[in-house]
Design a protein around this motif. Structure first.
Motif, PDB file in Angstrom:
ATOM      1  N   GLY A 129      47.386  35.608  41.813  1.00 46.41           N
ATOM      2  CA  GLY A 129      47.149  36.972  42.259  1.00 46.41           C
ATOM      3  C   GLY A 129      48.108  37.399  43.348  1.00 46.41           C
ATOM      4  N   TYR A 139      43.691  41.787  52.235  1.00 52.39           N
ATOM      5  CA  TYR A 139      43.291  42.209  50.899  1.00 52.39           C
ATOM      6  C   TYR A 139      43.892  41.230  49.902  1.00 52.39           C
ATOM      7  CZ  TYR A 139      43.466  44.451  46.365  1.00 52.39           C
ATOM      8  OH  TYR A 139      43.366  44.693  45.022  1.00 52.39           O
ATOM      9  N   TRP A 171      43.928  40.317  45.667  1.00 55.96           N
ATOM     10  CA  TRP A 171      43.549  40.588  44.270  1.00 55.96           C
ATOM     11  C   TRP A 171      43.756  39.313  43.480  1.00 55.96           C
ATOM     12  CZ3 TRP A 171      46.999  40.730  39.938  1.00 55.96           C
ATOM     13  CH2 TRP A 171      46.349  41.039  38.731  1.00 55.96           C
ATOM     14  N   ASP A 224      43.706  37.416  39.784  1.00 60.53           N
ATOM     15  CA  ASP A 224      43.811  37.597  38.329  1.00 60.53           C
ATOM     16  C   ASP A 224      43.217  36.415  37.571  1.00 60.53           C
ATOM     17  OD1 ASP A 224      45.078  38.790  35.828  1.00 60.53           O
ATOM     18  OD2 ASP A 224      46.128  36.860  35.916  1.00 60.53           O
ATOM     19  N   ASP A 268      39.255  39.923  37.605  1.00 56.49           N
ATOM     20  CA  ASP A 268      39.805  41.147  38.197  1.00 56.49           C
ATOM     21  C   ASP A 268      39.030  41.353  39.495  1.00 56.49           C
ATOM     22  OD1 ASP A 268      41.112  43.486  38.738  1.00 56.49           O
ATOM     23  OD2 ASP A 268      39.990  44.696  37.281  1.00 56.49           O
ATOM     24  N   THR A 269      39.314  40.483  40.458  1.00 53.93           N
ATOM     25  CA  THR A 269      38.515  40.362  41.674  1.00 53.93           C
ATOM     26  C   THR A 269      39.284  40.900  42.872  1.00 53.93           C
ATOM     27  OG1 THR A 269      37.264  38.467  40.852  1.00 53.93           O
ATOM     28  CG2 THR A 269      37.453  38.696  43.246  1.00 53.93           C
ATOM     29  N   HIS A 270      38.595  41.702  43.697  1.00 53.15           N
ATOM     30  CA  HIS A 270      39.193  42.310  44.888  1.00 53.15           C
ATOM     31  C   HIS A 270      38.439  41.808  46.122  1.00 53.15           C
ATOM     32  CE1 HIS A 270      41.392  45.265  42.374  1.00 53.15           C
ATOM     33  NE2 HIS A 270      40.328  45.132  41.602  1.00 53.15           N
TER      34      HIS A 270
END
Length: 415
Positions: A156, A171, A173, A175, A196-198
């Motif tokens: 990510g 932050y 992200w 994948d 699809d993690t934030h």
């Protein structure tokens, strides 16, 4: 033995040979070189006696992690790192060998690309892209599960900003997550998951205290029922005096269903852990609550699981009744000076209960943990570690022993 295993075994034998090199071959505190070789060698004996199985499990494994780090200047850097694990015998269920008559020890043979990332770091802002190790706060929600021979890594993008003194905003992200069961696990979902993690994390440190707020939007594209949103606050403090004093960790969070999760739930999490340090010994009292409703419970699928709720790993997946873990832990060194001053010890006791009463009752069991660690030479350490779980309504009695040697270091490469 197939060709892959022969190569891994040869690599591990070479790594053990490296352990015989003199201590001055390890460079740990040098300025960043344009190119740098990094390694971590870990040999471990682990045995598990679980009353649910007629046979005990024994695993003798050796891991070699080897990386090449580059510093290009102007804030640019990169890391390429591979890892391989070899084992002597198959008297355990690795998750990849099909030996289900034995208790599980999730350290399968195999090799993998562990990390491969490119990063840029300025005065206050940084960015990292690729496959990497990710550790947030105490790793309860996001970590690398570093206790296992294969570690958990993430594909990510990560951004980090320090807008003012004491502040750190992050932050990330994600994948994909590469899990500790390795790429050859018989269950494909135990190898890796598409995400699809934030992750949003804001921390502020002042003096001996730190505050952290977080929101984790976890979307599991392979298992929709694992998708959750978690938000919370964490406050920690260290003793103000150099010779000891009062410390604490307080945290509260809530977790709900998220994205395409077909379930509907809302669970609470909280932690209260006061501590006192005196004469180099720290004692902690803790109460960790993971909510459940009898049908579903709060989960931490991206976290470092072995570090929480006892070393017997009985609660890596939270039971539907939730979990209340009330514990006492004491750690320190065997002496204040001399040879015993470098020997570190830990003793802990846990009492496990359901946070939501189920048909089986609300008491799960109790567990003792203890370890003794010692540095043997520069960057070479030894560890002896035991756990004893006594079931009462959850699982079966489980006793474990670990014997471990680990050596790590780095060496600048000359042009």
């Amino acid at each position: 033995m197939n060709a892959t295993h022969k190569v891994l075994s040869a690599s591990c034998l070479l790594a053990m040979g490296m352990l015989a090199l003199p201590a001055h071959a390890t460079v740990t505190d040098t300025p960043a070189a344009p190119w740098q070789l990094e390694w971590d060698v870990r040999a471990r004996h682990e045995q598990v006696d679980n009353d649910a199985f007629s046979r005990d499990a024994r695993a003798d494994t050796l891991r070699l992690r080897l990386g090449l780090r580059a510093s290009f200047g102007d804030g640019w850097s990169a890391l390429l790192e591979g890892a391989g694990v070899a084992s002597a015998g198959d008297r355990y269920n690795s998750g990849a060998n099909g030996r289900t008559q034995y208790p599980a020890i999730t350290d399968p043979r195999g090799g993998e690309l562990n990390q491969a990332w490119l990063a840029w770091q300025g005065d206050t802002f940084g960015v990292t892209a690729g496959r990497r190790r990710l550790l947030l706060d105490n790793q309860r929600w996001v970590g690398n599960s570093g206790w296992r021979q294969h570690e958990q890594t993430f594909d990510g993008l990560g951004l980090q900003w320090q807008p003012a003194s004491g502040w750190t905003l992050r932050y990330d992200w994600l994948d994909r997550v590469h899990r500790v069961a390795g790429r050859d696990a018989l269950n494909p979902l135990a190898r890796e998951r598409r995400l699809d993690t934030h992750l949003l994390n804001a921390g502020y440190a002042r003096g001996n205290q730190q505050w952290t707020g977080y929101t984790y939007l976890h979307d599991d594209r392979d298992v929709s029922t694992a998708s959750t949103v978690t938000w919370g606050l964490r406050w920690t403090g260290k003793p103000a005096a150099t010779n000891g004093g009062f410390g604490w960790a307080l945290e509260a969070a809530q977790q709900r269903d998220y994205a395409s999760n077909p379930q509907s739930f809302a669970h609470t999490y909280w932690l209260a852990e006061p501590s006192w340090t005196q004469y180099g010994v720290t004692a902690k009292l803790g109460w960790e609550h993971l909510g459940g409703n009898g049908h579903h419970a709060l989960q931490t699928p991206l976290g470092t699981l072995h570090a929480f709720n006892g070393w017997a790993d009985q609660f890596n997946v939270t039971s539907v009744g939730g979990l209340d873990d009330r514990y006492v832990a004491v750690n320190g060194n065997l002496g204040q000076q001399g040879a015993t001053a470098v020997l570190g010890w830990v003793v802990g006791w846990h009492d496990y209960r359901a946070s939501h009463r189920t048909a089986d009752g609300n008491h799960y069991g109790r567990e003792w943990n203890a370890s003794l660690s010692a540095p043997l030479a520069e960057s070479l350490s030894a560890l002896v570690k035991v756990s004893d779980y006594r079931a009462d309504g959850f699982g079966r009695d489980d006793r474990r022993l670990w014997l471990q040697l680990e050596w790590h270091g780095q060496q600048p490469l000359r042009r």
